[in-house]
Write a protein that holds these residues in place. Structure first.
Motif, PDB file in Angstrom:
ATOM      1  N   SER A 156      90.377  70.530 108.901  1.00  0.00           N
ATOM      2  CA  SER A 156      90.405  71.742 109.717  1.00  0.00           C
ATOM      3  C   SER A 156      89.222  72.673 109.484  1.00  0.00           C
ATOM      4  CB  SER A 156      91.696  72.524 109.446  1.00  0.00           C
ATOM      5  OG  SER A 156      92.824  71.741 109.760  1.00  0.00           O
ATOM      6  N   TYR A 157      88.359  72.340 108.530  1.00  0.00           N
ATOM      7  CA  TYR A 157      87.324  73.292 108.126  1.00  0.00           C
ATOM      8  C   TYR A 157      85.923  72.736 108.292  1.00  0.00           C
ATOM      9  CZ  TYR A 157      91.080  76.059 106.228  1.00  0.00           C
ATOM     10  OH  TYR A 157      92.220  76.809 106.101  1.00  0.00           O
ATOM     11  N   SER A 158      85.048  73.585 108.784  1.00  0.00           N
ATOM     12  CA  SER A 158      83.630  73.252 108.781  1.00  0.00           C
ATOM     13  C   SER A 158      83.121  73.246 107.347  1.00  0.00           C
ATOM     14  CB  SER A 158      82.840  74.272 109.599  1.00  0.00           C
ATOM     15  OG  SER A 158      83.219  74.223 110.958  1.00  0.00           O
ATOM     16  N   MET A 159      82.079  72.468 107.117  1.00  0.00           N
ATOM     17  CA  MET A 159      81.524  72.311 105.771  1.00  0.00           C
ATOM     18  C   MET A 159      80.016  72.537 105.812  1.00  0.00           C
ATOM     19  SD  MET A 159      84.176  71.407 103.922  1.00  0.00           S
ATOM     20  CE  MET A 159      83.432  70.729 102.435  1.00  0.00           C
ATOM     21  N   GLY A 160      79.467  72.834 104.646  1.00  0.00           N
ATOM     22  CA  GLY A 160      78.027  73.040 104.589  1.00  0.00           C
ATOM     23  C   GLY A 160      77.450  72.661 103.242  1.00  0.00           C
ATOM     24  N   TRP A 161      76.153  72.458 103.249  1.00  0.00           N
ATOM     25  CA  TRP A 161      75.378  72.261 102.012  1.00  0.00           C
ATOM     26  C   TRP A 161      74.365  73.393 101.891  1.00  0.00           C
ATOM     27  CZ3 TRP A 161      76.161  68.802  98.177  1.00  0.00           C
ATOM     28  CH2 TRP A 161      76.948  67.681  98.433  1.00  0.00           C
ATOM     29  N   PHE A 162      74.334  73.983 100.719  1.00  0.00           N
ATOM     30  CA  PHE A 162      73.353  75.012 100.380  1.00  0.00           C
ATOM     31  C   PHE A 162      72.478  74.473  99.251  1.00  0.00           C
ATOM     32  CE2 PHE A 162      74.824  78.999 102.379  1.00  0.00           C
ATOM     33  CZ  PHE A 162      76.053  78.586 102.868  1.00  0.00           C
ATOM     34  N   ARG A 163      71.378  75.156  99.018  1.00  0.00           N
ATOM     35  CA  ARG A 163      70.573  74.877  97.835  1.00  0.00           C
ATOM     36  C   ARG A 163      69.995  76.177  97.308  1.00  0.00           C
ATOM     37  NH1 ARG A 163      65.474  71.527 100.506  1.00  0.00           N
ATOM     38  NH2 ARG A 163      64.492  73.294 101.587  1.00  0.00           N
ATOM     39  N   ALA A 195      72.441  72.646 105.668  1.00  0.00           N
ATOM     40  CA  ALA A 195      73.045  71.893 106.767  1.00  0.00           C
ATOM     41  C   ALA A 195      74.519  72.255 106.901  1.00  0.00           C
ATOM     42  CB  ALA A 195      72.901  70.396 106.535  1.00  0.00           C
ATOM     43  N   THR A 196      75.021  72.172 108.116  1.00  0.00           N
ATOM     44  CA  THR A 196      76.448  72.387 108.360  1.00  0.00           C
ATOM     45  C   THR A 196      76.992  71.292 109.261  1.00  0.00           C
ATOM     46  OG1 THR A 196      76.192  73.728 110.353  1.00  0.00           O
ATOM     47  CG2 THR A 196      76.121  74.893 108.247  1.00  0.00           C
ATOM     48  N   ILE A 197      78.292  71.098 109.166  1.00  0.00           N
ATOM     49  CA  ILE A 197      78.978  70.170 110.063  1.00  0.00           C
ATOM     50  C   ILE A 197      80.317  70.790 110.425  1.00  0.00           C
ATOM     51  CG2 ILE A 197      79.993  68.854 108.136  1.00  0.00           C
ATOM     52  CD1 ILE A 197      79.549  66.320 109.937  1.00  0.00           C
ATOM     53  N   ASN A 198      80.679  70.732 111.702  1.00  0.00           N
ATOM     54  CA  ASN A 198      81.912  71.412 112.105  1.00  0.00           C
ATOM     55  C   ASN A 198      83.145  70.575 111.751  1.00  0.00           C
ATOM     56  OD1 ASN A 198      81.909  69.455 114.103  1.00  0.00           O
ATOM     57  ND2 ASN A 198      82.511  70.878 115.723  1.00  0.00           N
ATOM     58  N   TRP A 199      84.315  71.108 112.001  1.00  0.00           N
ATOM     59  CA  TRP A 199      85.558  70.504 111.539  1.00  0.00           C
ATOM     60  C   TRP A 199      85.851  69.157 112.216  1.00  0.00           C
ATOM     61  CZ3 TRP A 199      84.852  74.479 114.761  1.00  0.00           C
ATOM     62  CH2 TRP A 199      85.446  74.424 116.017  1.00  0.00           C
ATOM     63  N   THR A 200      85.262  68.910 113.397  1.00  0.00           N
ATOM     64  CA  THR A 200      85.482  67.618 114.052  1.00  0.00           C
ATOM     65  C   THR A 200      84.426  66.595 113.653  1.00  0.00           C
ATOM     66  OG1 THR A 200      84.109  68.055 115.978  1.00  0.00           O
ATOM     67  CG2 THR A 200      86.393  68.850 116.054  1.00  0.00           C
ATOM     68  N   GLY A 201      83.356  67.061 113.047  1.00  0.00           N
ATOM     69  CA  GLY A 201      82.241  66.186 112.731  1.00  0.00           C
ATOM     70  C   GLY A 201      81.299  65.976 113.896  1.00  0.00           C
ATOM     71  N   GLY A 202      81.587  66.625 115.003  1.00  0.00           N
ATOM     72  CA  GLY A 202      80.806  66.403 116.206  1.00  0.00           C
ATOM     73  C   GLY A 202      79.612  67.316 116.383  1.00  0.00           C
ATOM     74  N   ARG A 203      79.477  68.297 115.530  1.00  0.00           N
ATOM     75  CA  ARG A 203      78.355  69.227 115.657  1.00  0.00           C
ATOM     76  C   ARG A 203      77.748  69.488 114.285  1.00  0.00           C
ATOM     77  NH1 ARG A 203      79.247  74.603 119.024  1.00  0.00           N
ATOM     78  NH2 ARG A 203      79.455  72.999 120.625  1.00  0.00           N
ATOM     79  N   THR A 204      76.449  69.368 114.232  1.00  0.00           N
ATOM     80  CA  THR A 204      75.729  69.607 112.980  1.00  0.00           C
ATOM     81  C   THR A 204      74.577  70.572 113.233  1.00  0.00           C
ATOM     82  OG1 THR A 204      74.273  67.695 113.337  1.00  0.00           O
ATOM     83  CG2 THR A 204      76.284  67.326 112.047  1.00  0.00           C
TER      84      THR A 204
END
Length: 125
Positions: A31-38, A49-58
């Motif tokens: 249910s949650y969007s995810m991201g990578w930080f540095r 980078a980010t990816i939305n909860w469906t995996g369909g948008r980055t």
């Protein structure tokens, strides 16, 4: 609260590749969007980078566009960051993060509520 554990960091030569993994547990991962930080020494934390909860948008920072790819595996509740053509300026501690609100895209630091402990990536010239 979701628990996040990163792995896959290390030392690599410039031009090389690494794949970071972020294993998630706790609240419903799907249910949650995810991201990578540095974050590099002496610098602010940067959203990579980010990816939305469906995996369909980055989305990607300009500095990594075309070189890094974010993806997620719903069965394994894991988010990945494939990093190719690495440069010395990619050297940083990389953090995985989960969005604060379900079914909502993420864009700013304040959009994230859970963080991993970080994994070091060092790119030698």
């Amino acid at each position: 609260q979701v628990q996040l554990v990163e792995s896959g960091g290390g030392l690599v030569q410039a031009g090389g590749s690494l794949r970071l993994s972020c294993a998630a547990s706790g609240r419903v991962f799907n249910s949650y969007s995810m991201g990578w930080f540095r974050q590099a020494p002496g610098k602010e934390r940067e959203l990579v980078a980010t990816i939305n909860w469906t995996g369909g948008r980055t989305s990607y920072a300009d500095s990594v566009k075309g070189r890094f790819t974010i993806s997620r595996d719903f069965a394994k509740t894991t988010v990945y960051l494939q990093m190719n053509s690495l440069k010395p300026e990619d050297t940083a501690v990389y953090y995985c993060a989960a969005g604060r609100i379900p079914n909502r895209t993420v864009q700013f630091l304040s959009d994230f509520a859970s963080w991993g402990q970080g994994t070091q990536v060092t790119v030698a010239s």
